[in-house]
Design a protein around this motif. Structure first.
Motif, PDB file in Angstrom:
ATOM      1  N   LYS A   1      -2.447  -3.114  -3.109  1.00  0.00           N
ATOM      2  CA  LYS A   1      -2.733  -3.138  -1.664  1.00  0.00           C
ATOM      3  C   LYS A   1      -2.260  -4.443  -1.026  1.00  0.00           C
ATOM      4  O   LYS A   1      -2.827  -4.905  -0.049  1.00  0.00           O
ATOM      5  CB  LYS A   1      -4.236  -2.968  -1.422  1.00  0.00           C
TER       6      LYS A   1
ATOM      7  N   THR B   1       0.812  -1.211   0.000  1.00  0.00           N
ATOM      8  CA  THR B   1       0.000   0.000   0.000  1.00  0.00           C
ATOM      9  C   THR B   1       0.852   1.271   0.000  1.00  0.00           C
ATOM     10  O   THR B   1       1.857   1.355   0.695  1.00  0.00           O
ATOM     11  CB  THR B   1      -0.912   0.016   1.242  1.00  0.00           C
ATOM     12  N   THR B   2       0.431   2.255  -0.774  1.00  0.00           N
ATOM     13  CA  THR B   2       0.935   3.624  -0.678  1.00  0.00           C
ATOM     14  C   THR B   2      -0.281   4.537  -0.511  1.00  0.00           C
ATOM     15  O   THR B   2      -1.425   4.076  -0.502  1.00  0.00           O
ATOM     16  CB  THR B   2       1.720   4.045  -1.929  1.00  0.00           C
ATOM     17  N   ASN B   3      -0.055   5.848  -0.426  1.00  0.00           N
ATOM     18  CA  ASN B   3      -1.198   6.766  -0.401  1.00  0.00           C
ATOM     19  C   ASN B   3      -1.437   7.427  -1.746  1.00  0.00           C
ATOM     20  O   ASN B   3      -2.076   8.470  -1.840  1.00  0.00           O
ATOM     21  CB  ASN B   3      -1.054   7.809   0.716  1.00  0.00           C
ATOM     22  N   ARG B   4      -0.972   6.799  -2.812  1.00  0.00           N
ATOM     23  CA  ARG B   4      -1.215   7.275  -4.180  1.00  0.00           C
ATOM     24  C   ARG B   4      -2.472   6.605  -4.754  1.00  0.00           C
ATOM     25  O   ARG B   4      -2.723   5.416  -4.497  1.00  0.00           O
ATOM     26  CB  ARG B   4      -0.038   6.985  -5.087  1.00  0.00           C
ATOM     27  N   THR B   5      -3.221   7.337  -5.535  1.00  0.00           N
ATOM     28  CA  THR B   5      -4.448   6.796  -6.146  1.00  0.00           C
ATOM     29  C   THR B   5      -4.280   6.514  -7.636  1.00  0.00           C
ATOM     30  O   THR B   5      -5.128   5.870  -8.247  1.00  0.00           O
ATOM     31  CB  THR B   5      -5.617   7.764  -5.947  1.00  0.00           C
ATOM     32  N   THR B   6      -3.196   6.990  -8.217  1.00  0.00           N
ATOM     33  CA  THR B   6      -2.862   6.684  -9.605  1.00  0.00           C
ATOM     34  C   THR B   6      -1.405   6.233  -9.650  1.00  0.00           C
ATOM     35  O   THR B   6      -0.609   6.583  -8.780  1.00  0.00           O
ATOM     36  CB  THR B   6      -3.044   7.907 -10.520  1.00  0.00           C
TER      37      THR B   6
ATOM     38  N   ASP C   1       3.447  13.640   1.659  1.00  0.00           N
ATOM     39  CA  ASP C   1       3.738  13.799   0.231  1.00  0.00           C
ATOM     40  C   ASP C   1       4.257  15.216   0.045  1.00  0.00           C
ATOM     41  O   ASP C   1       4.335  15.992   0.997  1.00  0.00           O
ATOM     42  CB  ASP C   1       2.513  13.494  -0.652  1.00  0.00           C
TER      43      ASP C   1
ATOM     44  N   ALA D   1      -3.687  12.640   2.299  1.00  0.00           N
ATOM     45  CA  ALA D   1      -3.795  11.334   1.639  1.00  0.00           C
ATOM     46  C   ALA D   1      -3.443  10.226   2.621  1.00  0.00           C
ATOM     47  O   ALA D   1      -2.483  10.340   3.389  1.00  0.00           O
ATOM     48  CB  ALA D   1      -2.874  11.286   0.426  1.00  0.00           C
ATOM     49  N   THR D   2      -4.245   9.178   2.608  1.00  0.00           N
ATOM     50  CA  THR D   2      -4.028   8.067   3.540  1.00  0.00           C
ATOM     51  C   THR D   2      -3.529   6.830   2.814  1.00  0.00           C
ATOM     52  O   THR D   2      -3.831   6.628   1.645  1.00  0.00           O
ATOM     53  CB  THR D   2      -5.324   7.735   4.293  1.00  0.00           C
TER      54      THR D   2
ATOM     55  N   THR E   1      -0.498   1.635  -6.627  1.00  0.00           N
ATOM     56  CA  THR E   1      -1.940   1.474  -6.440  1.00  0.00           C
ATOM     57  C   THR E   1      -2.341   0.072  -5.978  1.00  0.00           C
ATOM     58  O   THR E   1      -3.528  -0.204  -5.824  1.00  0.00           O
ATOM     59  CB  THR E   1      -2.687   1.805  -7.748  1.00  0.00           C
TER      60      THR E   1
END
Length: 444
Positions: free
Chosen positions: A151, A130-135, A262, A268-269, A149
């Motif tokens: 998990k 997991t990271t806190n990036r959505t793309t 970031d 961002a979580t 992206t």
């Protein structure tokens, strides 16, 4: 008399025969194999053996589902001028399992005496945690791989154990590469007893992920010794950083720790929050010819949270603990971040905050730190009493008799094993036998 002469002749013959046998054996020993280049993509399982040197030529990608196994004692040298780097992609593994007697060494292709920081790129692990990036995000340094992206927090990128990474830090196409970079690396990956030497960027940087590390050495780093971003939530225990006063990135501050959620300090979580215990950070302590950009022991900023316990911050040039954002200050003030049972003895101010904030002043930080079992000194190592922490050629980080590192109440920390001391060392030097404090002169 005749019998005595025969005995003497027999003895001489036996010695001559033994000498001949030894000579024959020496002449039949197998010489080292010629060096072999590693290039391009590794798509099937491959083993690098210790009976020859290996030449890393350009960017080498280990692609899923391949496993790259490296035998103990193997030496991998980067081809000069090739901007070499080793990239372990998502789903692939590296099994570099050395020993204290036979560490695995990644180093410059230049001869002893001619090596420089940034002679090659470094090692990059890309995982699926997991990271806190959505793309998807591209790996730094111009490496054409994305991450961010997935998990899979229990992802496994392999083993790095008893490994040295020397003179890394040049970018493949643009900005620098860290000596060892973790991109979304999962917690089934084993990282223990790893030393970086004269990295031209960061020594260790973690972009998200959950990997847990023990026994790390950042020796003479240009930029940050440990850098955390993009929602990293793993643990680090027993780590030491020592800086070369004369060497630092001329364009950026060099810190023991730099930590951001970031670059924009968003919410961002998961929020970046490394769990750190028993770390020793040794700054230049204003030694002769200290370069200007040596900065802080801890630099928490841009909405980062932190757990930093049972550790030592000694001789940091511009300050011990610096909290630079209101959100990070709020997290410390309300207990979402921890700073407990540490020793702080920076060269200048032990505690600093953003001058514009009203959340927490430096005096507030010190008051809270003292209430949380921390010990603060203004005389550097006189009171801390580590044996020889500032030496670049033969450092001894162990506490001397009477050192406060051997006292205090150890604070339970996620991912950490309970010990009875503060800092990375008690009575045993776990760097002995495999770390190298003179890589410039080592003949490979």
């Amino acid at each position: 008399m005749k019998t005595q002469k025969l005995s003497i002749l027999f003895l001489a013959f036996a010695m001559a025969f033994a000498s001949c046998r030894k000579t024959d054996k020496d002449e039949t020993e197998v010489p080292p194999k010629a060096p072999e280049a590693i290039t391009g993509e590794i798509t099937t399982n491959r083993t690098l053996t210790a009976d020859r040197q290996w030449i890393l030529d350009g960017t080498v990608f280990v692609k899923s589902p391949a496993v790259l196994t490296i035998e103990p004692g193997t030496i991998i040298r980067a081809k000069v001028g090739s901007k070499a780097a080793l990239v372990i992609d998502k789903g692939a593994k590296i099994m570099a399992d050395g020993t204290a007697a036979k560490p695995i060494v990644f180093t410059s292709g230049r001869d002893a005496g001619a090596r420089n920081p940034g002679d090659w790129g470094g090692i990059i692990l890309v995982g699926r945690a997991t990271t806190n990036r959505t793309t998807p995000v591209q790996v730094e340094g111009g490496v054409a791989i994305t991450y961010g992206t997935d998990k899979m927090d229990d992802d496994n990128s392999g083993v790095l154990r008893y490994v040295r990474i020397e003179y890394a830090g040049i970018g493949v196409n643009d900005s620098e590469i860290n000596a060892l970079t973790f991109y979304a690396v999962g917690n089934k990956t084993v990282v223990e007893n790893v030393q970086t030497v004269y990295a031209n960027d960061d020594a260790f940087e973690f972009f998200g992920g959950t990997v847990n590390c023990k026994n790390l050495i950042a020796y003479a780093t240009a930029d940050d010794d440990f850098d955390f971003d993009f929602g990293y939530n793993g643990s680090v225990q027993f780590a030491v950083a020592i800086r070369d006063p004369k060497f630092v990135d001329a364009a950026d501050d060099g810190n023991g720790i730099e930590c951001d959620n970031d670059k924009d300090g968003t919410d961002a979580t998961p929020i970046t929050q490394p769990k750190i215990s028993n770390m020793t950070i040794i700054g230049p302590n204003n030694a002769a010819n200290t370069a200007a950009r040596h900065a802080y022991g801890n630099r928490w900023r841009r909405n980062a949270k932190f757990i930093f316990n049972n550790s030592i911050v000694l001789g940091s040039q511009k300050g011990g603990i610096n909290i630079e954002s209101d959100k990070s200050a709020t997290s410390y003030k309300n207990g979402d971040s921890q700073f407990k049972n540490n020793i702080v003895a920076a060269y200048t101010a032990n505690f600093l905050t953003n001058a514009a904030t009203s959340i927490l002043t430096a005096a507030d930080m010190q008051t809270k730190a003292l209430a949380d079992g921390n010990v603060v000194f203004t005389d550097a190592n006189i009171s801390v009493k580590l044996n020889n922490p500032f030496s670049l050629t033969a450092p001894n980080f162990l506490p001397a008799a009477g050192s406060p590192a051997l006292s205090g109440t150890w604070v339970a920390t996620t991912g950490a094993t309970a010990v009875t001391y503060r800092g990375a060392f008690g009575t045993t030097d776990w760097t002995s036998g495999w770390a190298n404090w003179n890589a410039q002169s080592t003949a490979y």
